[in-house]
Design a protein around this motif. Structure first.
Motif, PDB file in Angstrom:
ATOM      1  N   GLU A  61      24.768  39.696  12.372  1.00 41.13           N
ATOM      2  CA  GLU A  61      25.361  38.556  13.055  1.00 41.13           C
ATOM      3  C   GLU A  61      26.665  38.111  12.427  1.00 41.13           C
ATOM      4  N   TYR A 110      22.630  37.254  21.226  1.00 40.03           N
ATOM      5  CA  TYR A 110      23.361  36.478  20.217  1.00 40.03           C
ATOM      6  C   TYR A 110      24.740  36.083  20.735  1.00 40.03           C
ATOM      7  N   ASP A 141      30.086  37.606  14.449  1.00 45.15           N
ATOM      8  CA  ASP A 141      30.816  36.340  14.371  1.00 45.15           C
ATOM      9  C   ASP A 141      32.315  36.556  14.149  1.00 45.15           C
TER      10      ASP A 141
END
Length: 293
Positions: free
Chosen positions: A156, A199, A160
């Motif tokens: 993640e 996500y 990001d």
């Protein structure tokens, strides 16, 4: 005794035999020559060429291309893909400037970026991705952008880095249905790709994904994949015909009739996709500029 040479030659030719609706001519013209010339001059890579995309003539003729960053050698060996596999070269910062210069020279209004998988790098190439997006935004204001990213091993913090640069659309392909994923892809998993898309969507990103047909999937599996994508917040989907690049790639099982693609497109809209492109020649970046709104 069997004539093995004849049988082998026949098997090598079978996967190339296409129905009439898949037979196309690559258009030529000034714009196509201009794109090809510029790509050669800058030593740039496009998935149009590396992936043997059947729409490259149409797109180049319109002065567009999908740029492939992080080199042209992939660390994975997915069985559907024609991109070379092996030990990649070090990342080249000049690649970023060359792509920016090319976007300016071609007068592009919408840019699609994709990349090979760089599992050899500690950050899987995410820093390079972020720099590329940032530089395009700085040097080419007003140009819209879709980025077709690898899974970055599902990390993640790497996703990001891409999200932080605010591309207009972030795309990540499922490629095929759940049952066939282990046979078609290496390392990437069906649930892993869904997790990446979930996500992205949770961060407010407009997400997109695509699958290929003709690998041996069943209709109910295609519909299940649509449901899975809708469930994780994916709003754009592409569905196209798998074209076996070489005899060594995953064996083509079936050519799907255009009417069936039309049916899947209708079903996808009914299920709630904001945009769905479904036709034999559709690829991830086909008509990408139409998916912005």
């Amino acid at each position: 005794m069997k004539n093995t040479n004849t049988e082998e030659n026949r098997s090598h030719a079978d996967f190339r035999r296409k129905p009439d609706w898949l037979k196309i001519k690559l258009p030529r013209g000034f714009k196509t020559s201009q794109v090809v010339g510029l790509l050669n001059e800058k030593h740039l890579h496009t998935i149009c060429s590396s992936g043997m995309c059947p729409n490259r003539g149409e797109c180049w003729g319109a002065g567009t291309a999908t740029f492939m960053i992080c080199g042209n050698i992939c660390t994975r060996n997915c069985r559907f893909c024609n991109v070379p596999t092996g030990r990649p070269l070090p990342l080249d910062e000049k690649e970023i400037d060359d792509i920016v210069d090319s976007v300016k020279s071609l007068g592009l209004k919408h840019v699609v970026l994709t990349s090979v998988d760089r599992d050899d790098l500690p950050d899987c190439g995410a820093t390079h991705w972020a720099k590329m997006i940032r530089r395009l935004k700085e040097k080419c204001p007003g140009v819209t952008m879709e980025v077709l990213i690898p899974d970055f091993k599902g990390r993640e913090e790497l996703l990001d880095m891409v999200i932080a640069e605010h591309p207009d659309i972030i795309s990540h392909n499922m490629e095929t249905v759940r049952r066939l994923t282990p046979d078609v892809r290496t390392f990437a998993t069906y649930d892993g790709s869904l997790k990446v898309l979930a996500y992205l969507a949770s961060k407010g990103v407009k997400t997109k994904s695509g699958i290929m047909l003709g690998l041996g999937e069943k209709e109910e599996e295609i519909l299940d994949t649509m449901d899975d994508l809708i469930r994780v917040g994916c709003s754009i989907m592409t569905i196209g015909q798998y074209l076996q690049p070489t005899k060594d790639n995953f064996p083509l099982q079936e050519y799907i009739h255009p009417d069936k693609f039309t049916e899947y497109g209708r079903i996808g809209k009914e299920k709630g996709f904001r945009h769905i492109e479904s036709a034999p020649m559709v690829r991830s970046s086909y008509h990408a500029e139409k998916h912005l709104h």
